[in-house]
Design an enzyme around this catalytic site. Structure first.
Site, PDB file in Angstrom:
ATOM      1  N   ASN A 123       0.801  -1.226   0.000  1.00  0.00           N
ATOM      2  CA  ASN A 123       0.000   0.000   0.000  1.00  0.00           C
ATOM      3  C   ASN A 123       0.830   1.270   0.000  1.00  0.00           C
ATOM      4  OD1 ASN A 123      -2.748   0.493  -0.222  1.00  0.00           O
ATOM      5  ND2 ASN A 123      -2.957   1.098   1.913  1.00  0.00           N
ATOM      6  N   LYS A 175      12.692 -19.741 -31.385  1.00  0.00           N
ATOM      7  CA  LYS A 175      12.184 -18.571 -32.097  1.00  0.00           C
ATOM      8  C   LYS A 175      11.658 -19.003 -33.467  1.00  0.00           C
ATOM      9  CE  LYS A 175      13.922 -15.767 -28.881  1.00  0.00           C
ATOM     10  NZ  LYS A 175      13.137 -14.886 -28.021  1.00  0.00           N
ATOM     11  N   LYS A 177       9.074 -16.747 -31.349  1.00  0.00           N
ATOM     12  CA  LYS A 177       8.444 -17.125 -30.087  1.00  0.00           C
ATOM     13  C   LYS A 177       6.972 -17.471 -30.256  1.00  0.00           C
ATOM     14  CE  LYS A 177       9.371 -13.280 -27.852  1.00  0.00           C
ATOM     15  NZ  LYS A 177       9.332 -12.306 -26.720  1.00  0.00           N
ATOM     16  N   LYS A 201      13.891 -23.999 -24.726  1.00  0.00           N
ATOM     17  CA  LYS A 201      12.966 -23.277 -23.848  1.00  0.00           C
ATOM     18  C   LYS A 201      11.764 -22.741 -24.605  1.00  0.00           C
ATOM     19  CE  LYS A 201      12.837 -18.906 -21.266  1.00  0.00           C
ATOM     20  NZ  LYS A 201      11.997 -18.211 -22.271  1.00  0.00           N
ATOM     21  N   HIS A 294      10.922 -17.779 -15.441  1.00  0.00           N
ATOM     22  CA  HIS A 294      11.111 -16.589 -16.264  1.00  0.00           C
ATOM     23  C   HIS A 294      10.596 -15.379 -15.494  1.00  0.00           C
ATOM     24  CE1 HIS A 294      11.050 -13.782 -19.621  1.00  0.00           C
ATOM     25  NE2 HIS A 294      11.777 -14.648 -20.301  1.00  0.00           N
ATOM     26  N   HIS A 327      16.068 -16.143 -14.799  1.00  0.00           N
ATOM     27  CA  HIS A 327      16.761 -15.189 -15.660  1.00  0.00           C
ATOM     28  C   HIS A 327      17.320 -14.054 -14.804  1.00  0.00           C
ATOM     29  CE1 HIS A 327      15.204 -16.651 -19.686  1.00  0.00           C
ATOM     30  NE2 HIS A 327      14.673 -17.455 -18.790  1.00  0.00           N
ATOM     31  N   SER A 379      20.509 -14.564 -20.549  1.00  0.00           N
ATOM     32  CA  SER A 379      19.749 -14.708 -21.791  1.00  0.00           C
ATOM     33  C   SER A 379      19.378 -13.334 -22.318  1.00  0.00           C
ATOM     34  CB  SER A 379      18.484 -15.538 -21.534  1.00  0.00           C
ATOM     35  OG  SER A 379      17.681 -15.619 -22.683  1.00  0.00           O
TER      36      SER A 379
END
Length: 475
Positions: A123, A175, A177, A201, A294, A327, A379
């Site tokens: 808060n 990729k 992705k 991954k 991640h 990561h 990465s």
């Protein structure tokens, strides 16, 4: 209410608003071994004294509210209140201060990162007396960290499961992705693993979209893993992203991964939430799955220097909540990561005991006791020319993850994986022979190119690629 009742209720109670510092600023307080300690970067509004701002943070993140309440008399504020016990100006910054706050352990539910953050940062960040506020660090006492399971397995158990020692692990994010079919996705996984990588991954936003449903992806990836293992004799893995819209669906996906016999699953711990992450970490330990984490969304929280939460705090929270990898920036790639700061929270992830070191942004000595360590993952925008620096910076207990640096190889995915594996093996061998990776790195890679055409082709493609921008997060 009768006059007699009014008199009784008002004994020892004076209604109204009083300065926070009268109650919550206690510079003579000696911190206890069981206190959770926090370091906040405070930027007060003009006219607000730093002591009042620091006390306001302590109050609003513990027992305080904007006015005096008579129910304060029904408990012991001295026992439960947060205390701002020290304030220091930030060198080189105008009207910024580090406020140190101590919280009694009884304010927090055992084993709950969710409750800890709800109290400490829930808060107070919207408080009008503050122009900006950033949580720079937390000291988690052993009395609290021992209430957490932590990582499902930890670094040594992972190495034993994989039977891989003496070098960093190699990974690759598939990729593009988004947009691949499950079968083509599985093909890319196989080619990368067959070429010499340890892991492939799912990207963080690969969940269960119309072009590739999660079950199909899991099946094709499992087939790729088993085929690559049979052909290489090495244990392989693919981070199957179990992140989902509900905790029940997340666990269902993890159960299916376990039934397929794969070694590791993945979770987006910030977008998924700490409650979901801790639940998944418990499932993974009970069922022998490694858990890759991640940090999608982290820069929304941690990138601004004067407001938010520093990633070292998010890293500590992850170690408590549970994850075997996370990561952690690269220092050399396309994503944010100043070297000393990055190495500071890498140590907080891996080591059992970390000394206070302000030169690396570590405000408190941290003793994790027996909580397992987490492998940092480098990465983002890295390629073979970065391999010597990454090996030198992160050491053996790390995962080096090349997405475009594998799949962007001019000859294809498998040669890209070969290039990365050869570069890594060359760097590890050179280091073990006593060579200086920081000084001789380029020469080591060029020497390896002589007996690896795949590496030579990769070096030619990425020889001019650099990501040179000033780091946002500096000491």
């Amino acid at each position: 209410m009768s006059p007699q009742t009014e008199t009784k209720a008002s004994v020892g109670f004076k209604a109204g608003v009083k300065d926070y510092k009268l109650t919550y600023y206690t510079p003579d307080y000696e911190t206890k071994d069981t206190d959770i300690l926090a370091a906040f970067r405070v930027t007060p509004q003009p006219g607000v004294p730093p002591e009042e701002a620091g006390a306001a943070v302590a109050a609003e993140s513990s027992t305080g509210t904007w006015t005096t309440v008579w129910t304060d008399g029904l408990t012991s504020l001295d026992r439960y209140k947060g205390r701002c016990y020290h304030i220091e100006p930030v060198a080189g910054e105008e009207n910024q201060y580090i406020a140190y706050v101590a919280y009694p352990l009884d304010l927090f539910e055992e084993g709950s990162v969710t409750n800890m953050f709800t109290s400490i940062v829930g808060n107070v960040f919207g408080f009008k007396a503050l122009r900006a506020l950033r949580l720079e660090d937390l000291r988690i006492p052993p009395a609290y960290s021992k209430t957490f399971q932590g990582p499902p397995h930890g670094i040594q158990v992972e190495r034993d499961k994989l039977n891989k020692y003496g070098r960093p692990l190699l990974g690759c994010t598939i990729k593009p992705k988004l947009g691949l079919s499950a079968k083509n996705y599985g093909r890319a996984v196989y080619e990368c693993l067959r070429g010499g990588l340890d892991f492939t991954k799912d990207d963080e936003n690969v969940n269960s979209q119309p072009f590739m449903r999660w079950r199909d992806r899991f099946l094709f990836c499992a087939e790729a893993i088993y085929k690559a293992q049979a052909e290489t004799g090495e244990i392989k893995g693919h981070y199957l992203n179990a992140t989902a819209g509900t905790c029940e669906e997340m666990i269902k996906r993890a159960v299916f991964a376990r039934e397929l016999g794969v070694p590791i699953v993945m979770h987006d711990y910030l977008t998924g939430g700490f409650t979901a992450n801790t639940s998944l970490a418990h499932y993974c330990r009970d069922n022998g799955l490694l858990l890759h984490i991640h940090r999608a969304m982290h820069a929304v929280i941690d990138r601004q220097k004067n407001h938010g939460i520093h990633f070292r705090v998010l890293a500590k929270a992850l170690r408590m909540s549970g994850g075997d990898h996370i990561h952690a920036g690269t220092v050399v790639g396309k994503l944010e990561g100043e070297r000393e700061i990055t190495l500071g929270f890498v140590d907080l992830l891996r080591d059992d005991f970390i000394e206070k070191d302000r030169s690396r942004g570590i405000y408190f000595t941290q003793d994790w006791v027996s909580l397992p360590g987490v492998l940092p993952v480098a990465s983002g925008g890295i390629h073979v020319w970065h391999m010597p620096a990454l090996t030198e910076i992160f050491g053996d207990d790390s995962v080096l993850q090349f997405g475009g640096g594998t799949l962007g190889h001019p000859w294809g995915n498998a040669p890209g994986a070969v290039a990365n594996r050869v570069a890594l093996e060359a760097c590890v061998q050179a280091r073990n022979e006593g060579r200086d990776l920081a000084r001789e790195g380029n020469e080591i890679i060029r020497e390896a190119c002589k007996w690896s055409p795949e590496l030579a082709a990769a070096c030619e493609v990425w020889k001019e690629i650099k990501f040179e921008f000033e780091a946002m997060d500096t000491l």
